[in-house]
Design a protein around this motif. Structure first.
Motif, short mmCIF file in Angstrom:
data_model
loop_
_atom_site.label_atom_id
_atom_site.label_comp_id
_atom_site.label_asym_id
_atom_site.label_seq_id
_atom_site.Cartn_x
_atom_site.Cartn_y
_atom_site.Cartn_z
N UNK A 107 0.83 -1.21 0.00
CA UNK A 107 0.00 0.00 0.00
C UNK A 107 0.87 1.26 0.00
N UNK A 108 1.97 1.24 0.76
CA UNK A 108 2.87 2.40 0.80
C UNK A 108 3.52 2.64 -0.57
N UNK A 109 3.93 1.57 -1.23
CA UNK A 109 4.57 1.70 -2.54
C UNK A 109 3.57 2.13 -3.61
N UNK A 110 2.32 1.71 -3.46
CA UNK A 110 1.27 2.12 -4.40
C UNK A 110 1.39 1.42 -5.74
N UNK A 119 12.66 -3.15 -9.60
CA UNK A 119 12.27 -4.56 -9.47
C UNK A 119 10.75 -4.62 -9.43
N UNK A 120 10.20 -5.79 -9.68
CA UNK A 120 8.74 -5.95 -9.66
C UNK A 120 8.21 -5.62 -8.27
N UNK A 121 6.97 -5.17 -8.20
CA UNK A 121 6.39 -4.73 -6.92
C UNK A 121 6.45 -5.83 -5.85
N UNK A 122 6.10 -7.06 -6.22
CA UNK A 122 6.13 -8.15 -5.23
C UNK A 122 7.55 -8.40 -4.73
N UNK A 123 8.53 -8.28 -5.63
CA UNK A 123 9.93 -8.46 -5.24
C UNK A 123 10.39 -7.32 -4.34
N UNK A 124 9.95 -6.10 -4.65
CA UNK A 124 10.32 -4.93 -3.82
C UNK A 124 9.74 -5.09 -2.42
N UNK A 125 8.47 -5.49 -2.33
CA UNK A 125 7.82 -5.68 -1.02
C UNK A 125 8.56 -6.75 -0.23
N UNK A 126 8.84 -7.89 -0.88
CA UNK A 126 9.54 -8.99 -0.20
C UNK A 126 10.94 -8.57 0.24
N UNK A 127 11.64 -7.80 -0.60
CA UNK A 127 12.99 -7.35 -0.29
C UNK A 127 12.99 -6.40 0.91
#
Length: 189
Positions: A107-110, A119-127
C-alpha cells in the motif's frame, strides 16, 4: 525562517553515499552540528548556527528521529532562543508507524509501473520485509517510472523510496511525497 531548501538538499547530497565508505550519515551530521556550535561559541557569528539548522533539517529529512539528536539540536535552539515546537512542529517531523506486513508495504509503494522499475512490486515488497526482519543495515533505493530529475549519480524517479535500516529502526522514505514511515515488526507473544 532558517530553512533553505538548496542548502539542505546540498547537505543531503553530501552525505548521500557516505555509508558506502563505512561511515554513518546520522553520526556525521550530528558531529557537524556539534562542530558548528563550537565555531559559534568561538566566533559568536550567527552564520554557524544557521548552518547548524540546515544540518538539523537535513538530518530530519533523511528520516532520522528528532529524539536521537535532541541534545545537539537543543543547544542550537538555545543559542538562537527558539522554541522546538515553533521550528519543528511534531506532526511535520514525526513519521507514521506502520506494521511490517506485505499488504502495508504494498500500500505504501502504491501502483508500480510495469515497464520502468528497479524490481517488480512483489519483489520490492519482499525485499523490504526481508531487509527489515534480517536487520540488514544500510540504505536501499526502490523506484519505478521515468526519471524526473538527475544530478550526477543521483536520480529521482516518478516513485522513489529509500529504506534506511539501522540498529534501532527501519524507516521507509517516500522521496516524492516527502513522507517517512517507521516500519515496525509484528510482536509475537
Amino acid at each position: 525562517m532558517f530553512y533553505n531548501k538548496v542548502e539542505v538538499k546540498a547537505i543531503i547530497l553530501a552525505v548521500y553515499n557516505i555509508e558506502s565508505l563505512g561511515l554513518n550519515s546520522s553520526r556525521i551530521l550530528l558531529k557537524s552540528i556539534v562542530w558548528l556550535c563550537k565555531q559559534y561559541e568561538t566566533t559568536k557569528e550567527n552564520l554557524y548556527l544557521e548552518k547548524a539548522m540546515w544540518h538539523i533539517y537535513a538530518y530530519l529529512e533523511l528520516g532520522y528521529s528528532y529524539e536521537t539528536g535532541e541534545r545537539e539540536f537543543n543547544i542550537v535552539l538555545e543559542y538562537l532562543q527558539l522554541n522546538r515546537a515553533d521550528i519543528f512542529p511534531k506532526r511535520e517531523w514525526e513519521y507514521k508507524k506502520i506494521t511490517l506486513t506485505k499488504a502495508n508495504v504494498n500500500r505504501l509503494l502504491g501502483k508500480w509501473n510495469p515497464y520502468f522499475q528497479s524490481m517488480k512490486i512483489n519483489d520490492a515488497v519482499a525485499d523490504i520485509i526481508k531487509k527489515v526482519q534480517d536487520k540488514e543495515y544500510g540504505k536501499y533505493i526502490y523506484h519505478c517510472g521515468k526519471a524526473i530529475e538527475e544530478c550526477e549519480e543521483n536520480t529521482l524517479w516518478e516513485k522513489t523510496f529509500i529504506l534506511y535500516v539501522t540498529k534501532d529502526e527501519a524507516i521507509l522514505q517516500d522521496m516524492n511525497k516527502s513522507k517517512y514511515y517507521m516500519l515496525k515488526e509484528i510482536q509475537h507473544d
